[in-house]
Design a protein around this motif. Structure first.
Motif, mmCIF file in Angstrom:
data_model
loop_
_atom_site.group_PDB
_atom_site.id
_atom_site.type_symbol
_atom_site.label_atom_id
_atom_site.label_comp_id
_atom_site.label_asym_id
_atom_site.label_seq_id
_atom_site.Cartn_x
_atom_site.Cartn_y
_atom_site.Cartn_z
ATOM 1 N N SER A 163 17.477 -0.507 0.242
ATOM 2 C CA SER A 163 17.000 0.678 1.603
ATOM 3 C C SER A 163 16.314 -0.712 2.484
ATOM 4 C CB SER A 163 16.000 1.473 1.057
ATOM 5 O OG SER A 163 16.469 2.549 -0.012
ATOM 6 N N THR A 164 15.657 -1.344 1.997
ATOM 7 C CA THR A 164 15.059 -2.406 2.795
ATOM 8 C C THR A 164 15.952 -3.184 3.673
ATOM 9 O OG1 THR A 164 12.787 -2.679 1.473
ATOM 10 C CG2 THR A 164 13.517 -4.294 3.114
ATOM 11 N N ALA A 165 16.873 -3.635 2.907
ATOM 12 C CA ALA A 165 18.219 -4.513 3.625
ATOM 13 C C ALA A 165 18.617 -3.790 4.531
ATOM 14 C CB ALA A 165 18.746 -4.910 2.315
ATOM 15 N N LEU A 166 19.096 -2.359 4.277
ATOM 16 C CA LEU A 166 19.885 -1.466 5.208
ATOM 17 C C LEU A 166 19.183 -1.371 6.412
ATOM 18 C CD1 LEU A 166 22.735 -0.068 5.098
ATOM 19 C CD2 LEU A 166 21.343 1.845 4.211
ATOM 20 N N ARG A 167 17.730 -1.076 6.227
ATOM 21 C CA ARG A 167 17.016 -0.781 7.473
ATOM 22 C C ARG A 167 16.794 -2.263 8.374
ATOM 23 N NH1 ARG A 167 13.140 1.010 4.805
ATOM 24 N NH2 ARG A 167 11.795 -1.321 4.781
ATOM 25 N N VAL A 168 16.548 -3.318 7.810
ATOM 26 C CA VAL A 168 16.370 -4.461 8.490
ATOM 27 C C VAL A 168 17.999 -4.867 9.349
ATOM 28 C CG1 VAL A 168 16.182 -7.173 8.119
ATOM 29 C CG2 VAL A 168 14.631 -5.186 6.934
ATOM 30 N N ALA A 223 23.029 -12.123 -2.831
ATOM 31 C CA ALA A 223 21.578 -11.431 -2.800
ATOM 32 C C ALA A 223 21.393 -10.188 -2.031
ATOM 33 C CB ALA A 223 20.693 -12.180 -1.766
ATOM 34 N N LEU A 224 22.314 -9.715 -1.177
ATOM 35 C CA LEU A 224 22.476 -8.374 -0.759
ATOM 36 C C LEU A 224 23.348 -7.501 -1.894
ATOM 37 C CD1 LEU A 224 23.150 -9.291 3.054
ATOM 38 C CD2 LEU A 224 21.149 -7.944 2.099
#
Length: 135
Positions: free
Chosen positions: A8-13, A82-83
């Motif tokens: 979720s963090t990755a998607l937002r960023v 990593a993603l």
């Protein structure tokens, strides 16, 4: 399906990134955050077949949830892996089998940057995760 917190963090960023240059920087930063894999884990048995770059993958199961660690010497691949780990860590084996790699990188705005060989390599990593989770 709800996303793991890191995903979720990755998607937002990545969705907030203004263009490819910023996404490329973020990709490298995510790769730098990948925890180091112990040298003893860099064995032939842990090497993912089907990747042009060398990628090693280990899996652990904790209360029916899979956690993966990986290493590669290629900077761009490290970020992509990593993603991928952000997307799959903490999933059950059935949820892991439902992960759509192309859709995940499309949501991140990175699908156009995936060459066919990189996409094949990442699919090989995801396939190996599924194999490990089905043992």
């Amino acid at each position: 399906m709800s996303l793991p917190e890191d995903a979720s963090t990755a998607l937002r960023v990545f969705q907030d990134a203004a263009g490819w240059e910023q996404r490329a920087r973020l990709l490298m930063q995510w790769g730098e955050r990948l925890p180091a894999l112990d040298e003893s884990a860099r064995t032939e048995a842990n090497r993912v077949q089907g990747c042009e770059s060398q990628v090693w993958l280990v899996a652990t199961l904790h209360e029916d949830h899979w956690h993966f660690a990986a290493a590669t010497d290629a900077r761009l691949i490290r970020g992509l892996v990593a993603l991928l780990l952000a997307r799959v860590n903490g999933l059950s084996a059935p949820a892991l089998r439902e992960v759509d790699l192309a859709d995940w990188f499309n949501q991140l705005g990175l699908s156009r940057q995936l060459s066919p060989s990189r996409a094949n390599g990442l699919n090989a990593v995801l396939q190996r995760m599924s194999e490990l989770a089905s043992v």
